[in-house]
Design an enzyme around this catalytic site. Structure first.
Site, PDB file in Angstrom:
ATOM      1  N   TRP A 101      20.214   1.480 -24.937  1.00 30.42           N
ATOM      2  CA  TRP A 101      21.448   2.467 -25.773  1.00 30.42           C
ATOM      3  C   TRP A 101      22.759   2.420 -25.300  1.00 30.42           C
ATOM      4  O   TRP A 101      23.617   2.421 -26.046  1.00 30.42           O
ATOM      5  CB  TRP A 101      20.657   3.715 -25.805  1.00 30.42           C
ATOM      6  CG  TRP A 101      19.352   3.966 -26.519  1.00 30.42           C
ATOM      7  CD1 TRP A 101      18.306   4.340 -26.076  1.00 30.42           C
ATOM      8  CD2 TRP A 101      19.012   3.436 -27.823  1.00 30.42           C
ATOM      9  NE1 TRP A 101      17.301   4.272 -26.954  1.00 30.42           N
ATOM     10  CE2 TRP A 101      17.990   3.865 -28.033  1.00 30.42           C
ATOM     11  CE3 TRP A 101      19.796   2.899 -28.772  1.00 30.42           C
ATOM     12  CZ2 TRP A 101      16.901   3.638 -29.395  1.00 30.42           C
ATOM     13  CZ3 TRP A 101      19.225   2.697 -30.175  1.00 30.42           C
ATOM     14  CH2 TRP A 101      17.779   2.834 -30.262  1.00 30.42           C
ATOM     15  N   ASP A 168      25.907  10.646 -23.998  1.00 32.23           N
ATOM     16  CA  ASP A 168      24.770  10.398 -24.835  1.00 32.23           C
ATOM     17  C   ASP A 168      23.595  11.201 -24.348  1.00 32.23           C
ATOM     18  O   ASP A 168      23.160  10.811 -23.244  1.00 32.23           O
ATOM     19  CB  ASP A 168      24.572   8.708 -24.965  1.00 32.23           C
ATOM     20  CG  ASP A 168      23.351   8.822 -26.182  1.00 32.23           C
ATOM     21  OD1 ASP A 168      22.601  10.028 -26.490  1.00 32.23           O
ATOM     22  OD2 ASP A 168      22.849   7.686 -26.171  1.00 32.23           O
ATOM     23  N   LYS A 192      14.712  13.292 -30.710  1.00 32.83           N
ATOM     24  CA  LYS A 192      13.973  13.451 -29.375  1.00 32.83           C
ATOM     25  C   LYS A 192      13.558  14.585 -28.860  1.00 32.83           C
ATOM     26  O   LYS A 192      12.535  14.770 -28.408  1.00 32.83           O
ATOM     27  CB  LYS A 192      14.848  12.441 -28.185  1.00 32.83           C
ATOM     28  CG  LYS A 192      15.201  11.215 -28.744  1.00 32.83           C
ATOM     29  CD  LYS A 192      14.388  10.073 -28.695  1.00 32.83           C
ATOM     30  CE  LYS A 192      14.777   8.829 -29.102  1.00 32.83           C
ATOM     31  NZ  LYS A 192      16.026   8.362 -29.097  1.00 32.83           N
TER      32      LYS A 192
END
Ligand SMILES: *Cc1c(COP(=O)(O)O)cnc(C)c1O
Length: 354
Positions: A101, A168, A192
């Site tokens: 990511w 993030d 998530k």
């Protein structure tokens, strides 16, 4: 059969939340209308939005001067929105490269300007968190990923950046206490730890925006969404509603501090079995282990078939590791009960005894 859901994302949500959400699909607020067929500007939905924002502020103790947004496009669109809004024309940004990511975030930043990587764990397939790196003084912002969902590593400490601090937090937001004031911008895809896929939480310090001299497309401009209270266009009403219910569930649970304690217990239970049981080994550097995503391998591949059969028969779902790591990944997000971890540990013990 009862399922034990270790899925990495979209992932487990509290049963109570799913029940209430399914009710709201049929009949929201006892108005005999569905939550997803009323105007997002109607009072019942405006109240949902207000409550969702208030819960984020309360649970994370967001200080004054920050805006809370519910956007679309996932964390992946934030990879682009962040440099658009924070990187000056001809400016520069610093990133840590701690996983797939992070790498994608770097790619987007590079498309807009000079992007330096200041900490990089790609040399060991991202199995550790880089430390001791220097963040240059001349960058517009520093970006890091708090939890690397695929590789099972987590930042336990955050560096003090001489610049704006962007993070993030997609896969560990609301799982542990954080000091929001140390960050200038935090983002997280909902799916998530907060709700269903479809919305992205952004917490941004208002005063950092509008300073790049860059022409920002309307939808990519945080100020667009701040000025319209996340209602510039139709917001993802269902995702925001379920996120609100999940945050209410977390508040009733006792808040972030209480869930952090439970999350620690769950992670300790599983990691201690991985370390004790000669049939298993963890893939992440011990001090960097994630409390959300536990990645491990079988040391004896001849047991693979048997182990897979055992956990599948026990109702365990989503244990397969990401293809870039292999093996197994147990995601222990907020809504996963302790009992599910115990069941997995029991199977690991049984495998050893066989
Ligand atoms: C899942 C994930 C993403 C991507 O989120 P999308 O909402 O699918 O775009 C980004 N960063 C991290 C850390 C993630 O776990």
């Amino acid at each position: 059969m009862k399922k034990h859901n270790f899925s990495a994302g979209p992932c487990i949500l509290p049963k109570e939340v799913l029940k209430e959400a399914s009710q709201a699909i049929l009949n929201f607020n006892n108005d005999n209308l569905s939550l997803i067929e009323i105007s997002h500007r109607s009072k019942p939905f405006m109240d949902v939005m207000k409550k969702a924002i208030a819960l984020v502020k309360e649970l994370l103790e967001v200080p004054e001067g920050y805006s809370v947004l519910f956007l679309q496009g996932g964390a992946s669109l934030e990879f682009l929105m962040v440099p658009f809004n924070l990187m000056k024309e001809g400016g520069k940004a610093a990133y840590t490269n701690t996983g797939a990511w992070a790498k994608k975030a770097i790619t987007e930043a590079k498309s807009l300007g000079d992007t330096v990587v200041v900490g990089d764990s790609s040399d060991k397939n991202y199995n550790y968190i880089p430390k001791g790196y220097e963040i240059p003084n001349d960058v517009d912002y520093f970006h890091c990923t708090s939890n690397n969902t695929i590789y099972g590593t987590q930042m336990k400490n955050f560096p003090t950046a001489p610049t704006l601090m962007v993070c993030d937090m997609s896969s560990d937001i609301f799982s542990r206490t954080i000091e929001v004031s140390k960050f200038d911008l935090i983002y997280a895809g909902a799916q998530k730890n907060m709700g269903p896929a479809g919305t992205t939480l952004v917490i941004v310090k208002d005063e950092i925006l509008g300073k790049t001299g860059r022409k920002i497309p309307t939808m990519l401009n945080y100020n667009t969404h701040i000025s319209k209270g996340s209602m510039f266009n139709t917001p993802p009403v269902f995702a925001i509603y379920v996120s609100m219910l999940t945050l209410q569930w977390l508040k009733d649970f006792g808040g972030v501090e209480a869930i952090e304690k439970t999350n620690q217990e769950k992670a300790d239970l599983l990691y201690s079995e991985i370390d004790r049981n000669p049939l298993f080994e963890g893939t992440a550097n011990k001090e960097d282990r994630s409390n959300m995503n536990v990645c491990f391998l079988l040391t004896d591949s001849s047991k693979e078939e048997m182990f897979n059969k055992m956990w599948q028969e026990a109702g365990i779902n989503g244990l397969k590791g990401h293809r870039s790591v292999g093996g197994y990944r147990a995601s222990l997000y907020n809504a996963l009960p302790n009992e599910s971890v115990q069941i997995l540990v029991n199977i690991m013990r049984k495998l050893e005894q066989n």
